[in-house]
Motif scaffolding. Structure first.
Motif, short mmCIF file in Angstrom:
data_model
loop_
_atom_site.label_atom_id
_atom_site.label_comp_id
_atom_site.label_asym_id
_atom_site.label_seq_id
_atom_site.Cartn_x
_atom_site.Cartn_y
_atom_site.Cartn_z
N GLN A 1 2.11 62.43 12.92
CA GLN A 1 1.74 61.45 11.92
C GLN A 1 2.81 60.38 11.80
O GLN A 1 2.53 59.18 11.80
N MET A 2 4.05 60.88 11.74
CA MET A 2 5.16 59.93 11.61
C MET A 2 5.24 59.01 12.80
O MET A 2 5.45 57.80 12.67
N SER A 3 5.05 59.56 13.97
CA SER A 3 5.20 58.71 15.16
C SER A 3 4.09 57.68 15.20
O SER A 3 4.32 56.53 15.57
N SER A 4 2.89 58.12 14.78
CA SER A 4 1.83 57.11 14.82
C SER A 4 2.10 56.04 13.77
O SER A 4 1.83 54.87 13.97
N ARG A 5 2.64 56.51 12.65
CA ARG A 5 3.00 55.50 11.66
C ARG A 5 4.07 54.57 12.25
O ARG A 5 4.05 53.36 12.03
N LEU A 6 4.96 55.15 13.01
CA LEU A 6 6.04 54.36 13.60
C LEU A 6 5.49 53.28 14.52
O LEU A 6 5.87 52.11 14.44
#
Lengths: 1039, 218
Positions: free
Chosen positions: B169-174
């Motif tokens: 999730q974080m990476s996609s947000r990134l």
């Protein structure tokens, strides 16, 4: 009407002449004619001018197949033409009629008048169907027959109804018939020839035999013997055999009407719509003109409505779901005019005959296909669209996606190409294997727990011994091997637990005497796996009777024992069988004597006797249900045991109450053995819940039966089996329904004994109608009576018995009045009572209901316990069994016993049911009365000693109350036992114990049999005829 | 003490059998069952789990073994010897494979082998009391090694999936945010350019204007 004969002379050609035929009893063949009849009838119209219209009974002849009538044209027409001209009639000398006439009271007027001029109207009227013949009018049917030949006894003999009808048109006949004969002489034989003729003509018309509603004349008493079929006025009941009759009736009716003479056409439609009874007194007679013999009776037993399946062939079988009417009203106003219950009776696990088992479907990884919004299961009525990618829910019409694995292409007509491999899309009843989402815990094993009273009265009655033996003999057949669990607790003033650990040689008994603070002495091993502890269980059952044989304890700590059982079972749930022999006297839930106070009856406090006295029972029942425990109560006491309280346990846990008043193992042992074995071995569904869904705009609002309601529409059924049915009523939520069809879906989620969790789904569709008449046409008497029964019994729990009976009667009256209003204006009905063909037995069942054990009489008519037990039982009975109980069969068997080598093939013929009136009993005969719960075998006073001797052996002269029936070494006895066995096999849910009674043996005869002849007047209750008169009067009041 | 026993297929988490009257006298039986189900689900996702593992949860421990694509799991008190628990599971495994081995792959409905519950119950009783002669003998038997079996916490185990989810999730947000950042940077760049040259342009414009006016006027 038949009596009407008088009219005859004139008969115009119309086939109507046939009516005369009626005279000929012999003519059994008629059945086929039936159809004709209808037509003729119309024709008949003859009207005795002066004659009081009153008589007009419409025959419903047509009733069965309404359609036919509708096309009047049908069969009959031709016939009519045929009719030799009046000529034949003429032959009939009027004179004869007169004589007949006499018999037939009222008619007189017509008689003389040979030439009936058909009223002009009639002629003109004859629209359609009627041929010119219509004019024929006068043909009074068979009046002649009146000759009272029939001795009641004769009745027994099944006669073909002599429908006068036959006489038919043929000219030929005329010649044949010597006028004299016709009239009365029994020798009708002559006529017969003619009949044959008819058939040919009307071949097509096969009639529905049975039930002719009342039409008068039409029903002939079965007994052919008495040639003269018609009793005066109405015919007698038609024997089950097919009846041609209808024609006859109509004709008569019409004839009578003459004056009033509705247009002929009208009549026809009329006949298609309803049946009627002529109730007016005939002129000159004081007695009401109603002949009990012509009244409709369900002698063929329950007939499942065919329209239900015919209109929607993919519906589930009516054995699973029956609607009170298969035509659902479209508006509130229509509902308010339908005074009968509107709803359904569901028997989700009904036993299916070989080859019609419900298919089991496993969707496995696909998951069960259900509508997203209303959670309806996929069923034959859903439609696939969008090339098979979507499906429309038939109940809420939401468009759902078809999961990938379930996808199939559609053919040109929009049907899935894999239809034949998808039973759930073809059949109205299917079972789905439930995936994990439908389980709150792993499927439970079948579990039987026994709570047995071992106080002195239980020991003395021999109950313990029978129970122990029966349970032991059933161990092999308990469902669910090898998971089945079993456990026992016995109690008197203390509670005895049994450790049945598989490693023990013998069970260990542990006694707990602290009744105020019950605890379970062992954590495990009170409830054991049957296959592992088999030896210990067997040892226990073998020694149980002897363990307590010297017990002199009179107390009963029932409440604490129940709590203990609950604690042991609460982990798993299952079935708890309670054997109770005395009034609970110790600890929580103790009960006191009540119900012996005569003064309470008839006051507002009366109903309290039928409610549980102690809230403990209801609370306990709620807890038991919560933990998936179903309770069956077996009560045995000869004294008051407060079944009202004990039964509550069964009522709210989906169980049932078995009551054996004054149990003696020698007499009732067999019954208990059979019923307990059935209870233990029948296929049972565990930890079940049931919900019924229906289309938008309607809603099920009340549920009736033995269960606990978990949320507004979810029935919790801890243990349910094929002998339980549930009823529910529906109401309209919207004021106007705009759809054409409404769907119902019953879903029962349960654990099968084999450990599979399944969902059984029954789907049905019904049409929505705007016409009240259509609702009546599609009504199902069985379902209506079943709902009435449950409503009435529920009413006795809050009101006096009287009120319950009255409200039942009021509803029947209202319904018939509404129906009458529907047609009264159109067709002047005069004093006739009319009712829809589909409801022709409603009045009789209404009477039977108000005379049934839970509702009848007052204080003295039934013991309080008996009343309550019967109430609990009837709340759970499926439709067929209920109807059998309400109108039991009475069968004469001495003749078939004497017949040489009567074999199985004519078993059906032997089983001819007789009306339940004292006159059906011939003192030279031997009869079986069978209400599904017991047999009463009645020995006539003049029965040949031979038969009695053969059947009863050396003690045939003894008092019969002490004699039990067992097989003797002679053909006759073997045949009787064979017959009883067959009857029992046809209805295995209860065991019918045989009671023997001899005519005149008082008071036994009165108690056992006479009181059950419900068409007779008995101490303050009305007989069938009075009842009809009473209803009719009320229908007419402020009509 | 053995509190609860469950057998499930690893490939899809389908429950195959469960001990009879499991969860009796257990206050949070439902919660633990939920945890077990979540655990099965994790296993069916194909993460490479050790074939033997102990997972602590509250006052209890789940022990499980995975053999032949079937997971045998039991829940015991923390004090209950690990060795006995695994012996118990081995017993179940042997019997289960012997009786149902052939049908495990084809079972299509949940609890298809529910009949096995009687065996579970029977075996459980043998292991109930740790002080019986039989169990003491087993404890002393060194043949069965349990030392190297990993013990983890249930939150950790169940958390693995959760954390992965969080990371992705974080990476996609990134990625999405960096894209936004790039856009904004370009925007800023342009603005900076404008800001830098605008005064010069304005001054020049004024000068030219003056020149033009001047030439017009004169």
């Amino acid at each position: 009407m038949g009596t009407e004969n008088p009219g005859r002379p004139n008969f115009p050609m119309r086939p109507s002449s046939t009516p005369f035929a009626s005279a000929l009893p012999t003519m059994t063949p008629f059945s086929s004619r039936g159809p004709m009849v209808g037509s003729e009838a119309s024709n008949i119209r003859p009207i005795p001018p002066g004659a009081p219209p009153t008589m007009t009974p419409f025959s419903s002849a047509g009733s069965s197949p309404p359609t036919r009538f509708s096309d009047p044209s049908v069969p009959s027409p031709p016939i009519t033409s045929v009719p030799s001209a009046g000529g034949p009639f003429q032959q009939y000398p009027t004179p004869p009629f007169p004589s007949t006439v006499q018999t037939t009271p009222t008619r007189a007027p017509p008689v003389g008048q040979p030439p009936f001029q058909p009223p002009a109207n009639q002629i003109s009227a004859p629209p359609v169907s009627f041929r010119p013949q219509s004019q024929v009018p006068p043909v009074p049917m068979v009046s002649a027959p009146q000759t009272v030949n029939f001795p009641p006894s004769s009745l027994n003999v099944p006669q073909p109804p002599s429908e006068s009808l036959f006489s038919g048109p043929r000219p030929n006949f005329q010649p044949t018939l010597p006028p004299p004969d016709l009239s009365y002489s029994t020798t009708k034989s002559t006529f017969q020839p003619p009949f044959p003729a008819y058939p040919s003509k009307q071949p097509a018309v096969s009639q529905v035999p049975s039930p002719f509603p009342a039409q008068q004349g039409s029903f002939m008493p079965p007994p052919p013997a008495s040639s003269s079929p018609f009793s005066s006025q109405q015919g007698s009941y038609v024997p089950p055999p097919p009846i041609a009759a209808p024609l006859g009736y109509q004709s008569r009716d019409q004839m009578q009407h003459p004056g009033s003479a509705p247009p002929i056409g009208g009549i026809q439609t009329l006949t298609e719509d309803f049946s009627s009874l002529s109730l007016a007194s005939m002129p000159g007679s004081i007695e009401p003109g109603l002949d009990y013999r012509t009244l409709p009776r369900p002698l063929d037993g329950d007939v499942e409505p065919s329209s239900f399946v015919e209109m929607y062939p993919m519906n589930c079988d009516p054995r699973y779901l029956r609607l009170t009417t298969s035509a659902i009203p479209n508006s509130q106003s229509l509902v308010s005019r339908w005074h009968l219950p509107l709803g359904a009776v569901v028997c989700p696990l009904a036993e299916a005959p070989e080859g019609e088992e419900v298919p089991v479907i496993n969707f496995a990884s696909t998951g069960i296909i259900r509508c997203r919004r209303c959670r309806t299961y996929v069923n034959p009525y859903v439609t696939f669209t969008d090339a098979g990618r979507k499906w429309r829910c038939n109940i809420c019409s939401l468009l759902n996606d078809v999961p990938g694995e379930y996808f199939a292409n559609l053919d040109a007509t929009g049907r899935r190409i894999d239809l034949d491999q998808r039973p759930e899309l073809i059949k109205g009843s299917v079972e789905f294997v439930a995936p994990t989402e439908y389980m709150v815990r792993p499927p439970m094993p079948p579990l039987y727990f026994f709570l047995i009273d071992v106080s002195i009265s239980a020991v003395r009655s021999g109950m313990i011994e029978v129970v122990a033996q029966t349970v032991r003999s059933c161990l092999d057949e308990l469902p669910g091997f090898p998971r089945t669990q079993i456990g026992f607790i016995t109690f008197d003033s203390t509670i005895h637990f049994y450790n049945m650990k598989s490693s023990l040689m013998q069970p260990q008994m542990m006694v707990v005497s602290d009744l105020d603070d019950i605890f379970v002495p062992l954590p495990d091993d009170l409830l054991v796996n049957l296959s592992e502890s088999r030896n210990v269980v067997e040892t226990f059952l073998d020694s149980l009777p002897s363990m307590f044989q010297d017990n002199v304890n009179v107390e009963s700590a029932f409440g604490p024992a129940l709590k203990a059982a609950f604690m042991v079972m609460s982990q798993l749930g299952g079935k708890l069988l309670i054997f109770q022999n005395t009034l609970p006297s110790l600890g929580v839930g103790r009960l006191k004597l009540r119900g012996d106070d005569l003064r309470v009856y008839g006051t507002d406090k009366e109903h309290i006797l039928r409610l549980p006295e102690d809230p403990f029972y209801k609370q306990m029942a709620a807890d038991l249900t919560k933990y998936q425990i179903g309770v069956n109560v077996y009560a045995f006491s000869d004294k008051y045991t407060d079944i009202a309280s004990l039964g509550t346990l069964a009522k709210y846990t989906g169980g049932q109450v078995y009551y054996y008043p004054s149990f003696q193992s020698g007499i009732h042992g067999e019954k208990l053995r059979h019923e307990l074995a059935r209870d233990l071995t029948r296929e049972t569904a565990w930890e079940a819940v049931m919900r019924i869904r229906c289309g938008k705009g309607i809603r099920f609002t009340s549920y009736h039966g033995n269960f606990m309601l978990r949320s507004t529409d979810l029935l919790a059924l801890p243990a349910v089996d094929c002998d339980k049915a549930y009823a529910m009523q529906l109401s309209l939520e919207e004021t106007l329904l705009t759809t054409q069809t409404v769907y119902f879906q019953v879903a029962l989620l349960y654990t099968a004994s084999c450990g599979e969790r399944r969902i059984r789904v029954h789907t049905a569709a019904a049409a929505i109608v705007t016409d009240l008449g259509e609702m009546y046409r599609q009504a199902d008497t069985g379902a209506i009576v079943s709902l009435f029964c449950r409503l009435a019994i529920e009413k006795t729990l809050t009101n006096k018995l009287d009120d319950a009976r009255n409200s039942l009667q009021v509803r029947i009256v209202k319904a018939l009045r509404e129906y009458r209003n529907l047609y009264a204006v159109q067709h002047r009905l005069g004093a006739r009572m009319i009712y829809p063909e589909s409801l022709k037995f409603l009045c009789l069942y209404g009477l039977a209901l108000s005379k049934s054990v839970p509702l009848k009489g007052g204080y003295a008519d039934a013991q309080l316990d008996e009343r309550c037990a019967a109430g609990f039982t009837m709340m759970a009975l499926p439709v067929k069994k209920l109807l059998k109980l309400l109108y039991p069969s009475l069968i004469r068997i001495d003749e078939s016993l004497l017949k040489p080598s009567a074999q199985a093939d004519d078993f059906k013929n032997i089983m001819k049911r007789l009306p339940l009136v004292a006159e059906s009993l011939d003192s030279r005969g031997l009869y079986i009365y069978d209400d599904g719960f017991r047999f009463i075998i009645w020995f006539g006073r003049m029965l040949s000693p031979d038969i009695a001797g053969n059947l009863l052996g050396p003690d045939f002269a003894a008092e019969l109350s002490r004699v039990t029936l067992h097989q003797h070494d002679n053909e006759m006895s073997r045949r009787l036992m064979g017959m009883l066995k067959k009857l029992r096999e046809s209805d295995p849910s209860y065991y019918q114990l045989s009671y023997l009674v001899r005519q005149g043996e008082q008071p036994r005869e009165g108690l056992l049999l006479l009181v059950n002849l419900l068409e007779d007047q008995m101490g303050g209750t009305s007989g069938y005829v009075d009842w009809i008169m009473q209803i009719h009067r009320q229908v007419q009041q402020n009509a | 003490m053995v509190k609860m026993t469950m057998i499930a297929r690893v490939t899809d988490g389908l429950p195959l059998a469960e001990g009879l009257d499991d969860g009796r006298d257990l206050i949070d039986a439902e919660m633990y069952k939920q945890q077990v189900k979540a655990l099965f689900k994790n296993l069916s996702k194909g993460q490479n789990e050790a074939s033997r593992m102990s997972v602590e949860t509250g006052p209890y421990v789940f022990h499980y073994i995975i053999e032949g694509r079937v997971c045998y799991l039991t829940m015991c008190d923390r004090a209950y010897p690990k060795k006995l628990a695994f012996q118990y599971l081995e017993d179940l495994r042997n019997e289960f494979e012997r009786v149902n081995g052939a049908q495990i792959e084809t079972a299509a409905r949940p609890y298809a082998f529910i009949k096995f519950d009687t065996f579970i119950q029977k075996t459980k009783k043998l292991y109930q009391d740790t002080r019986t002669q039989r169990n003491i003998a087993k404890l002393n038997d060194e043949l069965y090694e349990v030392h190297q079996i990993m013990t983890r916490n249930v939150q950790e185990v169940l958390g693995v999936g959760e954390k992965l989810d969080q990371v992705s999730q974080m990476s996609s947000r990134l990625t999405s945010e960096s894209r936004v950042y790039a856009d904004k940077a370009r925007d800023l760049n342009r603005q900076a350019l404008i800001r830098k040259w605008a005064p010069v342009a304005i001054v020049l414009g004024v000068v030219f204007l003056l020149f033009w006016v001047k030439s017009k006027l004169w």
